[in-house]
Write a protein that holds these residues in place. Sequence first.
Motif, PDB file in Angstrom:
ATOM      1  N   LEU A   1       5.030 -39.715  94.929  1.00 18.68           N
ATOM      2  CA  LEU A   1       5.751 -39.415  93.692  1.00 18.68           C
ATOM      3  C   LEU A   1       4.806 -38.722  92.713  1.00 18.68           C
TER       4      LEU A   1
ATOM      5  N   GLY B   1       9.484 -39.141  88.450  1.00 17.06           N
ATOM      6  CA  GLY B   1       8.720 -40.381  88.252  1.00 17.06           C
ATOM      7  C   GLY B   1       8.229 -40.618  86.841  1.00 17.06           C
TER       8      GLY B   1
ATOM      9  N   THR C   1       8.759 -44.280  85.854  1.00 19.06           N
ATOM     10  CA  THR C   1       7.860 -45.099  86.676  1.00 19.06           C
ATOM     11  C   THR C   1       6.439 -45.066  86.118  1.00 19.06           C
TER      12      THR C   1
END
Length: 549
Positions: A18, A41, A44
């Motif tokens: 990612l 991402g 995240t």
Amino acid sequence: MLLLEATQLEKSFGDRQLFKLEQLEIRRHDRVGIVGRNGVGKTTLLHLLAGEEPLLSGKIKRYAKTALIRQFGPGDAAETSARHKATWGITDVHDGMSGGEQVRLKIAHALEQGAQLLFADEPTSHLDMQGIEQLEKALLDYDGALVLISHDRSLLDAVCTRILEIEDGVITEYQGNYSHYQEQKEHRRKRAHDEFDTYQREWKRLSQAIVEKRQRSAGMSKIPKRFSSSESRLYKESASQRMEKVEKSTKALETRLARLEKKEKPREIARVQFDTTSYQEVHAKAAIMLDQVSRHMGDRTLFHKLSCTIKPGMKVALVGRNGAGKSTLLSMITEGAPGIQVSQSCQIGYFAQSLSLLDENQTILANVAATSSQSETLIRTALARLLFKEVDVRKSVHLLSGGEKSKTALAKVFLSDANLLLLDEPTNYLDLLTQVELEQMLADYPGTIVFATHDRTLINKVADHVLVWEENGPVFYQGNYQQYVAWKETRNDARSIGADDLLLLQTKQGEIIGRLSMPIKDPALKEELEMQYQDVTQKLRTLRVQMGK
């Protein structure tokens, strides 16, 4: 003062990396924006830095208290004081709170914690213009560091001092705000093009030189037929030496070619060139005419006796609080409600937030082509500008994400045979890159556009008129939102110094302009209004000189 340091962060989903972050330091008063396409991402990464997600690779050290404004999930009402709730317009906490109220509650709770490091994931979601501007001021005044994900380019410009971009699994840091980041990206793009062009020219030069030397070497081995046997023997010996030199030179060129650093061709997306030969012009003085239009919701008045004329080719932004009546007005225009006249030569393309114009069982390409006379090549180009890959256009709509459906609906409206576009929050669900492409397509569109949005950058780049819902009702202003704000401040300054005459004359001038913008059959009345306009305008000039304005 160092508040956070991170090293060797990696995040993968299955076999796909990612992102990878080598090193990051955040100090007090840093304002870090995280940008990238949807799904790369961003959330995240922010959750890893905030300690909201387990760290599987790398190290993160935090040296300060942190707070987080989440994109999803409810706000913490119990731990938020009444004073902070009131500051953010929260008077009552209940299960039926709107999306905007829930976001404001989360903002109030996070800001009250007094953390030195604030993380914010899409904090402008569901906020109206006033809420966004209030948040912007709060973040500028925040006494600490900030890590921010947002699709609001104006907010990223006003607040951020650094940008982290996630692209193709690589995180790159840029100094400055979002506009500086765009400038640096464009500079890198141009440099990559120059490097590719230089590589290509050198590759062709070396390849051609090798071919020519091979041909020359092949010619050396042929003995002229007129030579005698002794001459042939001497020629062979001489040719062998010459061929050896050419071969040595050829191998040197081949070595240079093999060592030539390969440069990949930068990705380019073609501009959408609308086929204006199939575009139907509006042969009328007004595309839309609003004459004394009113709308009430129960005891609440959305707008009362609203009058204005939207001429062909205008790009008009509707600006106001959530629930002010912007979507209602767009819907009323499509329905031809009382007091609203749309030119008979106008064909309406309506983008509603419900996305109801899409056929879920058809592909992206089929949905767009069904209502378009444009070529398939142009349709594919437009979809590419909205960041659909070539293979994606064959996907069925029911398989798409919310953002992909929104982009499909926008393309369907844009490329239809409409010459009047009504767009309700067109940038919802779109990532920053797609917003930029949409902005360019709107600016290039040859027809009339009326759009409701809270995106200040979109308004300032596209709109040439704004219809703004003020406390006393909507105001139709010639110019973009930034120009309107400057004009409003000037108007408010005049009020603050008690310039009643100035306000009266400005009001009178606005009324006359409004009447002149409507069709007037009586030539005498039109002449009288024009004389009144000239008189009021002259009085305004004189008064402003006297006031030193």
